[in-house]
Design an enzyme around this catalytic site. Structure first.
Site, short mmCIF file in Angstrom:
data_model
loop_
_atom_site.label_atom_id
_atom_site.label_comp_id
_atom_site.label_asym_id
_atom_site.label_seq_id
_atom_site.Cartn_x
_atom_site.Cartn_y
_atom_site.Cartn_z
N ASN A 116 0.96 -1.13 0.16
CA ASN A 116 0.05 0.05 0.02
C ASN A 116 1.01 1.43 0.12
OD1 ASN A 116 0.60 0.77 2.91
ND2 ASN A 116 -0.47 -1.21 3.42
N ASP A 171 1.43 -8.35 1.12
CA ASP A 171 2.16 -7.20 1.76
C ASP A 171 2.39 -7.84 3.35
OD1 ASP A 171 3.30 -4.82 2.42
OD2 ASP A 171 1.34 -3.59 2.67
N GLY A 198 -5.88 -8.53 -5.29
CA GLY A 198 -6.53 -9.09 -3.99
C GLY A 198 -7.67 -8.04 -3.61
N VAL A 199 -7.46 -7.48 -2.66
CA VAL A 199 -8.46 -6.26 -2.06
C VAL A 199 -8.44 -5.22 -2.95
CG1 VAL A 199 -8.22 -7.02 0.35
CG2 VAL A 199 -7.06 -5.11 -0.57
#
Length: 175
Positions: free
Chosen positions: A27, A37, A126-127
Site C-alpha cells: 500500500n 504485503d 486481491g483487495v
C-alpha cells in the site's frame, strides 16, 4: 532466448522465492498490511518495517500507485524487496496504465540494482479488485518486453486458479 524461457509460473508462497528481488504488492504507506504485503512483512521480520520507515513520505505516502521503491529484504532469502502500489480497480485511473507502470517500474529498479531474477505476486488482484485475466495480460505484456529478456521473472501465485490464469496469459503471447 525466447521470453517465455525467462518467465516461470509458480503456485506457491512468494516469501520462499530464491530470487534477487521479491516484489511486494504494497500500500502507499509501505508499513505492512494484509495479503501479500502482510505475508512479506511477517516473513522478512521487523528489519523490513524499519527500512520502509526510512523511505521518505509525503503526507504519509511513500509510494504512489504505479511507482516502486526498493529496500533491503530483512530475513528473506532475496536481497531486495521492491514495493509497488498497484491501482485500486474502479478507483485509480487509468487503471491499466498504472498497473503496467507498477510492473515496469519494479523491473527497472531490479535492473538498476543488478538483479538477474525477480518474483512478482498478482499485483492489485486481491483487495484492490483488479480482474485477474486482465491483470495477467498486462503483467505478461510488460515482462515480455525485450529490455527485460535477460532477467528471469517468476510469478508466484497462491492458488491453482490464479496460476492457471497467468499460464494462459503467458501462452497467449505466442512465445
Amino acid at each position: 532466448m525466447k521470453n517465455m524461457d525467462t518467465i516461470k509460473i509458480v503456485q506457491g508462497d512468494i516469501t520462499t522465492a530464491e530470487v534477487d528481488a521479491i516484489v511486494n504488492a504494497a500500500n502507499s504507506r509501505m508499513l505492512g498490511g494484509g495479503g501479500v504485503d502482510g505475508a512479506i512483512h511477517r516473513a522478512a521480520g521487523p528489519k523490513l518495517l524499519d527500512v520502509c520507515k526510512k523511505v521518505p513520505a509525503e503526507n504519509g505516502v511513500r509510494c504512489p500507485a504505479g511507482e516502486a521503491r526498493i529496500t533491503e529484504a530483512g530475513n528473506l532469502t532475496a536481497k531486495y524487496v521492491i514495493h509497488t502500489v498497484g491501482p485500486r480497480y474502479g478507483v485509480d485511473r487509468p487503471a491499466d496504465r498504472l498497473l503496467a507502470s507498477a510492473y515496469q517500474n519494479s523491473l527497472d529498479l531490479a535492473v538498476s540494482h543488478g538483479c538477474r531474477s525477480i518474483a512478482f505476486p498478482a499485483i492489485s488482484c486481491g483487495v484492490y479488485g483488479y480482474p485477474p485475466k486482465e491483470a495477467a495480460r498486462i503483467a505478461v505484456s510488460v515482462c515480455t518486453q525485450p529490455e527485460y529478456k535477460e532477467m528471469t521473472k517468476y510469478f508466484y501465485l497462491f492458488s491453482e486458479k490464479m496460476a492457471a490464469i497467468w499460464a494462459t496469459a503467458l501462452s497467449l503471447t505466442g512465445m
